[in-house]
Design a protein around this motif. Structure first.
Motif, short mmCIF file in Angstrom:
data_model
loop_
_atom_site.label_atom_id
_atom_site.label_comp_id
_atom_site.label_asym_id
_atom_site.label_seq_id
_atom_site.Cartn_x
_atom_site.Cartn_y
_atom_site.Cartn_z
N GLN A 264 0.82 -1.21 0.00
CA GLN A 264 0.00 0.00 0.00
C GLN A 264 0.86 1.26 0.00
O GLN A 264 0.57 2.21 -0.72
CB GLN A 264 -0.94 0.00 1.21
N VAL A 268 0.80 4.15 -2.88
CA VAL A 268 0.57 5.58 -2.64
C VAL A 268 1.67 6.40 -3.30
O VAL A 268 1.42 7.39 -3.99
CB VAL A 268 0.52 5.88 -1.13
N GLN A 269 2.89 5.94 -3.12
CA GLN A 269 4.04 6.65 -3.67
C GLN A 269 3.93 6.71 -5.20
O GLN A 269 4.15 7.75 -5.80
CB GLN A 269 5.30 5.90 -3.25
N TRP A 271 1.21 6.41 -7.03
CA TRP A 271 0.08 7.23 -7.47
C TRP A 271 0.38 8.71 -7.35
O TRP A 271 -0.11 9.52 -8.12
CB TRP A 271 -1.19 6.86 -6.72
#
Ligand SMILES: Nc1ncnc2c1ncn2[C@@H]1O[C@H](COP(=O)(O)OP(=O)(O)O)[C@@H](O)[C@H]1O
Ligand SMILES: [Mg+2]
Lengths: 409, 233
Positions: A264, A268-269, A271
């Motif tokens: 996850q 996030v990184q 995206w």
């Protein structure tokens, strides 16, 4: 085709070069996202698959409470028969019972506190790669053989080799002292340092004997044929859960929560990077949309004069930008799909990747994950952003007054 | 009975003042006007006399600063934006001096465009567009885009579009300004024909003597006031 659709389509081709350039910008970013997302999710799958294959399995049945507080006495009774029934009922081959405890492992000169696992050798090879990575000697022969295998690094630390004897000293299920001396028949080297430095395995029946377990074990490890098969396996097992005393089925997310968090965080990184790319593209598209609306002020004034509602003209502008975006996205998805497909067959790697991966026991190449989701997720986000960008020029039309607009040159 | 129902247009005390950089520019001052049904009225007057302003007010494209305006007996100076748009769509046809047509649509599609806004079915749209384009003499040119038509032909498409949904009023602001005199005359003949055949009230503006001669009633504006109003039949 309605007049509005025709109008929108032809308006796009009033400036073919501008339209193509904008479509190309959308296509390029869509292609990039499709490629990167298929690769990213492919990498996650690879890491996940390998992590689960080594030892944990895709899912486990445990006694409720064992996960949080793994006590010797929190057991599954008659576990071997339960595993056998599960295999028969679900048709899944990779089902194996394990008992897990702690012991002091001692050689002549040294001793370490280590996890000790009792396994069914005839089934263990289907749920774990450890039986396949024996570096010297052999794996456990039978479920009741009196022998051990252990990690190569642990053996080095203990200064023992195949043929030597290992002393195990611990506490049984009933609290009694458990002690035995068993010959080492094999050493495994998985590339996973935690396992190689710590783990000791012995046949389940021998374990039950030494640790006073009767027929009990602690977990039943289960895997589908592949990662893609995991969902099906999970439902199958769920449907055939033995109506036993307080047993629970736990997916990998529960078994290795850290792995999920790792994925996850990485997601996030990534995206963050994708969104930055999309925002840049969106602004250039917004510029085009604005230009195409401003240069047609007089025409919109005419439409308003004829009685068209601003909302309707705004709808036309949205339709134009939607057509443009869909055209770019279609091209981008097609190109991205081709690139992903190419690496699907050849495998993707960059210089040095093979060496790094080898350290963690991972394959040398990443196989992109091609699915409806990976092909459309990025483009869908681009679409949402371009739609939002075209909303601004579309809404500006509400401010137009027909007379003023028609006076514009 | 309210007299306004016999008139297509009634203006009472209509004034329009434009504000330009804090300067008030009076464009129309206290205009009173009654236009009976099926009249064929010409607004004349020099440039800047207020012809366009008056046509825009009557057509609901702009609002008067003061005064009352009725079209078909309904007070349009009291209408909101949406009601004005509806009025323009259903009851008023427009022919402008230039840039009348949507460039990417063919003659037929330009005519159909307003009918689509009105919610006319596709089949009926096609039939009516064909008939009206034939009536304005553009048979065979239906599929040409504005860029492929002459100025006179473009104005004929605009007339066809204005008349196709049978409005009660057609407003034409200098419709012949960009045409040579022969073409202008033909267009005026077409407008006269439409006026009688379709029982539509026409108000057009011009400062061309030849065009004025087609009118049944000639109103002259100067500095935003009506200075002359003569019936010519
Ligand atoms: N939008 C506007 N802002 C300021 N003044 C205007 C505007 N439109 C028209 N005018 C002024 O109003 C007067 C009447 O103009 P107009 O109705 O266009 O006359 P005509 O159509 O007879 O040439 C002129 O003095 C013109 O300069
Ligand atoms: Mg004018």
């Amino acid at each position: 085709m309605t007049i509005t659709l025709r109008l929108a389509w032809r308006n796009l081709w009033r400036h073919p070069r501008r339209t193509w350039l904008t479509a190309a910008a959308i296509a390029f970013s869509a292609m990039l996202l499709v490629f990167m997302i298929t690769l990213q999710l492919g990498a996650y799958d690879m890491v996940l698959d390998n992590s689960l294959r080594i030892f944990t399995g895709q899912m486990q049945i445990q006694r409720a409470g064992y996960l949080d507080k793994p006590q010797m006495r929190t057991t599954i009774p008659d576990a071997r028969r339960l595993a056998q029934e599960l295999r028969r009922a679900t048709g899944l081959a990779a089902v194996a019972a394990r008992a897990q405890g702690f012991a002091l492992a001692a050689s002549g000169t040294r001793s370490y506190g280590v996890p000790v696992i009792g396994v069914e050798p005839e089934h263990e090879w289907r749920v774990s790669t450890l039986p396949h990575v024996i570096k010297s000697g052999r794996y456990l022969a039978a479920v009741d053989a009196r022998e051990v295998v252990l990690g190569a690094a642990l053996a080095r630390n203990l200064k023992i080799r195949v043929g030597d004897e290992l002393t195990l000293l611990g506490a049984g299920k009933d609290g009694s002292t458990a002690a035995t001396v068993l010959p080492v028949v094999g050493l495994f080297e998985s590339g996973n340092l935690d396992l190689d430095r710590q783990l000791v395995q012995l046949p389940l029946v021998t374990f039950q004997d030494v640790f006073s377990m009767d027929g009990d074990a602690h977990v039943i490890v289960i895997s589908g044929d592949s990662l893609d098969d995991m969902g099906r396996a999970l439902t199958l097992v769920g449907a055939h859960m033995p109506a036993g005393p307080n047993l629970v089925l736990l997916g990998w997310e529960r078994l290795i929560p850290g792995l999920k968090q790792l994925i996850q965080a990485d997601m996030v990184q990534n995206w963050f990077m994708y969104i930055s790319l999309i925002v840049v593209v969106t602004f250039s598209i917004l510029n085009t949309f604005l230009m195409s609306v401003l240069e047609r002020t007089r025409e919109f004034g005419l439409m308003l004069a004829l009685g068209a509602r601003p909302l309707r003209i705004g709808g036309l502008v949205l339709l134009e930008s939607t057509l443009l975006a869909l055209m770019g996205l279609a091209i981008g998805i097609a190109l991205g799909f081709c690139i992903a497909l190419y690496f699907y067959f050849t495998g993707f790697s960059f210089p040095g990747m093979k060496e790094i991966h080898a350290q963690f026991g991972l394959p040398g190449v990443i196989t992109p994950k091609i699915s409806l989701l990976t092909l459309t997720l990025g483009p869908a986000v681009i679409f949402a952003f371009t739609a939002a960008a075209s909303l601004y020029p579309a809404l500006r039309i509400r401010r137009l007054a027909p007379v003023d607009a028609m006076r514009t040159v | 009975m309210d007299q306004s129902t016999e008139h297509t247009v009634v203006c009472r005390g209509v004034s329009k003042v434009y504000r330009q950089d804090a300067v008030a520019v009076p464009a129309l001052t206290d205009v009173a006007l009654e236009i009976p049904k099926q009249d064929f009225v010409c607004l004349s007057g020099p440039s800047g006399s207020g012809k366009t302003t008056l046509l825009n007010l009557i057509g609901g494209l702009d609002r008067p600063t003061s005064g009352e305006i009725s079209v078909d007996g309904r007070r349009i100076d009291l209408m909101d934006k949406g009601e004005l748009a509806e009025l323009r769509l259903r009851r008023i046809g427009f022919v402008f001096q230039a840039y009348n047509l949507i460039p990417v649509l063919s003659a037929r599609e330009n005519v159909e465009f307003v009918m689509q806004l009105q919610g006319v079915s596709a089949a009926e749209r096609a039939a009516r567009a064909r008939a009206i384009l034939k009536e304005v003499g553009l048979e065979g040119l239906e599929d040409r885009r504005p860029g492929e038509l002459s100025g006179g032909q473009q104005q004929r498409v605009a007339v066809a579009r204005a008349i196709v949904s049978e409005p009660s009023l057609v407003l034409a602001d200098e419709p012949t300004a960009n045409l040579d005199s022969k073409t202008a005359e033909n267009l005026m003949q077409l407008l006269r024909h439409m006026n009688t055949e379709h029982s539509v009230t026409f108000v057009f503006s011009t400062h061309d003597k030849l065009v004025m001669d087609f009118s049944r009633r000639l109103i002259t504006l100067r500095d935003g006031r009506i200075v002359d109003d003569v019936r010519r039949e």
